[in-house]
Design a protein around this motif. Structure first.
Motif, PDB file in Angstrom:
ATOM      1  N   SER A   1      -6.868   7.919   2.224  1.00 34.10           N
ATOM      2  CA  SER A   1      -6.280   6.800   1.485  1.00 34.10           C
ATOM      3  C   SER A   1      -5.133   7.302   0.632  1.00 34.10           C
ATOM      4  O   SER A   1      -5.085   8.474   0.255  1.00 34.10           O
ATOM      5  CB  SER A   1      -7.339   6.098   0.630  1.00 34.10           C
ATOM      6  OG  SER A   1      -7.866   6.987  -0.330  1.00 34.10           O
TER       7      SER A   1
ATOM      8  N   GLN B   1       4.484  -5.860   1.975  1.00 34.78           N
ATOM      9  CA  GLN B   1       3.566  -6.008   3.102  1.00 34.78           C
ATOM     10  C   GLN B   1       2.345  -6.816   2.658  1.00 34.78           C
ATOM     11  O   GLN B   1       1.949  -6.763   1.502  1.00 34.78           O
ATOM     12  CB  GLN B   1       3.107  -4.632   3.599  1.00 34.78           C
ATOM     13  CG  GLN B   1       4.212  -3.783   4.180  1.00 34.78           C
ATOM     14  CD  GLN B   1       4.657  -4.310   5.538  1.00 34.78           C
ATOM     15  OE1 GLN B   1       3.874  -4.870   6.301  1.00 34.78           O
ATOM     16  NE2 GLN B   1       5.925  -4.136   5.837  1.00 34.78           N
TER      17      GLN B   1
ATOM     18  N   CYS C   1      -1.517  -7.962   2.062  1.00 34.78           N
ATOM     19  CA  CYS C   1      -2.812  -7.347   1.776  1.00 34.78           C
ATOM     20  C   CYS C   1      -3.770  -7.699   2.919  1.00 34.78           C
ATOM     21  O   CYS C   1      -3.803  -8.839   3.384  1.00 34.78           O
ATOM     22  CB  CYS C   1      -3.346  -7.880   0.451  1.00 34.78           C
ATOM     23  SG  CYS C   1      -5.020  -7.359   0.037  1.00 34.78           S
TER      24      CYS C   1
ATOM     25  N   GLU D   1      -0.461  -0.558  -4.488  1.00 44.54           N
ATOM     26  CA  GLU D   1      -0.947  -0.774  -3.130  1.00 44.54           C
ATOM     27  C   GLU D   1      -1.815   0.417  -2.742  1.00 44.54           C
ATOM     28  O   GLU D   1      -1.449   1.562  -2.983  1.00 44.54           O
ATOM     29  CB  GLU D   1       0.239  -0.867  -2.173  1.00 44.54           C
ATOM     30  CG  GLU D   1      -0.146  -0.831  -0.705  1.00 44.54           C
ATOM     31  CD  GLU D   1       1.071  -0.754   0.196  1.00 44.54           C
ATOM     32  OE1 GLU D   1       1.668  -1.806   0.455  1.00 44.54           O
ATOM     33  OE2 GLU D   1       1.406   0.363   0.627  1.00 44.54           O
ATOM     34  N   TYR D   2      -2.961   0.128  -2.149  1.00 49.42           N
ATOM     35  CA  TYR D   2      -3.802   1.181  -1.579  1.00 49.42           C
ATOM     36  C   TYR D   2      -3.742   1.038  -0.077  1.00 49.42           C
ATOM     37  O   TYR D   2      -4.007  -0.030   0.461  1.00 49.42           O
ATOM     38  CB  TYR D   2      -5.245   1.065  -2.068  1.00 49.42           C
ATOM     39  CG  TYR D   2      -5.380   1.425  -3.516  1.00 49.42           C
ATOM     40  CD1 TYR D   2      -5.449   2.760  -3.903  1.00 49.42           C
ATOM     41  CD2 TYR D   2      -5.412   0.454  -4.496  1.00 49.42           C
ATOM     42  CE1 TYR D   2      -5.546   3.101  -5.244  1.00 49.42           C
ATOM     43  CE2 TYR D   2      -5.516   0.785  -5.837  1.00 49.42           C
ATOM     44  CZ  TYR D   2      -5.577   2.112  -6.198  1.00 49.42           C
ATOM     45  OH  TYR D   2      -5.676   2.445  -7.519  1.00 49.42           O
ATOM     46  N   GLU D   3      -3.382   2.107   0.587  1.00 49.18           N
ATOM     47  CA  GLU D   3      -3.335   2.119   2.042  1.00 49.18           C
ATOM     48  C   GLU D   3      -4.433   3.053   2.527  1.00 49.18           C
ATOM     49  O   GLU D   3      -4.590   4.155   2.013  1.00 49.18           O
ATOM     50  CB  GLU D   3      -1.976   2.619   2.520  1.00 49.18           C
ATOM     51  CG  GLU D   3      -1.811   2.567   4.012  1.00 49.18           C
ATOM     52  CD  GLU D   3      -0.406   2.939   4.449  1.00 49.18           C
ATOM     53  OE1 GLU D   3      -0.291   3.518   5.540  1.00 49.18           O
ATOM     54  OE2 GLU D   3       0.553   2.663   3.718  1.00 49.18           O
TER      55      GLU D   3
ATOM     56  N   GLU E   1      -6.654   4.710   5.975  1.00 47.11           N
ATOM     57  CA  GLU E   1      -6.662   5.020   7.396  1.00 47.11           C
ATOM     58  C   GLU E   1      -8.107   5.210   7.814  1.00 47.11           C
ATOM     59  O   GLU E   1      -8.851   5.938   7.166  1.00 47.11           O
ATOM     60  CB  GLU E   1      -5.884   6.299   7.662  1.00 47.11           C
ATOM     61  CG  GLU E   1      -5.909   6.736   9.098  1.00 47.11           C
ATOM     62  CD  GLU E   1      -5.160   8.037   9.313  1.00 47.11           C
ATOM     63  OE1 GLU E   1      -5.223   8.534  10.444  1.00 47.11           O
ATOM     64  OE2 GLU E   1      -4.547   8.569   8.375  1.00 47.11           O
TER      65      GLU E   1
ATOM     66  N   PHE F   1      -4.783   1.095  10.085  1.00 43.97           N
ATOM     67  CA  PHE F   1      -4.227   1.182   8.746  1.00 43.97           C
ATOM     68  C   PHE F   1      -4.392  -0.170   8.068  1.00 43.97           C
ATOM     69  O   PHE F   1      -4.138  -1.202   8.686  1.00 43.97           O
ATOM     70  CB  PHE F   1      -2.740   1.550   8.791  1.00 43.97           C
ATOM     71  CG  PHE F   1      -2.484   2.949   9.233  1.00 43.97           C
ATOM     72  CD1 PHE F   1      -2.508   3.993   8.326  1.00 43.97           C
ATOM     73  CD2 PHE F   1      -2.228   3.226  10.566  1.00 43.97           C
ATOM     74  CE1 PHE F   1      -2.278   5.292   8.737  1.00 43.97           C
ATOM     75  CE2 PHE F   1      -1.994   4.519  10.985  1.00 43.97           C
ATOM     76  CZ  PHE F   1      -2.020   5.557  10.070  1.00 43.97           C
TER      77      PHE F   1
ATOM     78  N   ARG G   1      -3.735  -2.208   4.167  1.00 42.90           N
ATOM     79  CA  ARG G   1      -3.153  -2.179   2.829  1.00 42.90           C
ATOM     80  C   ARG G   1      -3.875  -3.190   1.954  1.00 42.90           C
ATOM     81  O   ARG G   1      -4.180  -4.297   2.413  1.00 42.90           O
ATOM     82  CB  ARG G   1      -1.676  -2.541   2.895  1.00 42.90           C
ATOM     83  CG  ARG G   1      -0.824  -1.532   3.589  1.00 42.90           C
ATOM     84  CD  ARG G   1       0.630  -2.034   3.659  1.00 42.90           C
ATOM     85  NE  ARG G   1       1.483  -1.010   4.203  1.00 42.90           N
ATOM     86  CZ  ARG G   1       1.670  -0.795   5.504  1.00 42.90           C
ATOM     87  NH1 ARG G   1       1.053  -1.558   6.376  1.00 42.90           N
ATOM     88  NH2 ARG G   1       2.464   0.166   5.922  1.00 42.90           N
TER      89      ARG G   1
ATOM     90  N   SER H   1      -8.858  -3.834  -2.903  1.00 44.66           N
ATOM     91  CA  SER H   1      -9.435  -2.570  -2.467  1.00 44.66           C
ATOM     92  C   SER H   1     -10.816  -2.377  -3.081  1.00 44.66           C
ATOM     93  O   SER H   1     -11.765  -1.988  -2.392  1.00 44.66           O
ATOM     94  CB  SER H   1      -8.520  -1.406  -2.866  1.00 44.66           C
ATOM     95  OG  SER H   1      -9.113  -0.171  -2.553  1.00 44.66           O
TER      96      SER H   1
END
Length: 93
Positions: free
Chosen positions: A30, A38, A40, A53-55, A57, A65, A67, A73
């Motif tokens: 993350s 982008q 959510c 923003e938390y992305e 994987e 992926f 976001r 989150s």
């Protein structure tokens, strides 16, 4: 994000996890940073440049992926944690 409370977000996250629109486990990796417009993965609202923003994987057969806003989150992680302790229904043989 102002009009949505955390309980509603967790409820939405649980529905999306159950329907497999979101993963049901913690991410492989993350990252955090400022958004760039982008959407959510939980609330579908844009994550603006003034918002964190938390992305994440995930890797479960295929890499995905996702976001999230900070609050989204947290709601998704709460839904994952709750799902991890819920008894799973058995599939018919």
């Amino acid at each position: 994000m102002d009009n949505v409370n955390q309980r509603q977000l967790v409820s939405c996250a649980r529905r999306r996890v159950r329907s497999q629109q979101l993963p049901d486990h913690e991410p492989e990796q993350s990252w955090g940073g400022l958004g760039n417009g982008q959407p959510c993965a939980l609330c579908n609202r844009p994550i603006t440049g003034s918002q964190i923003e938390y992305e994440i994987e995930t890797a479960t057969g295929a890499i995905g992926f996702f976001r999230f806003h900070a609050a989204c989150s947290l709601a998704w992680r709460q839904a994952c944690a709750r799902r991890a302790v819920e008894p799973r229904s058995r599939e018919p043989a």
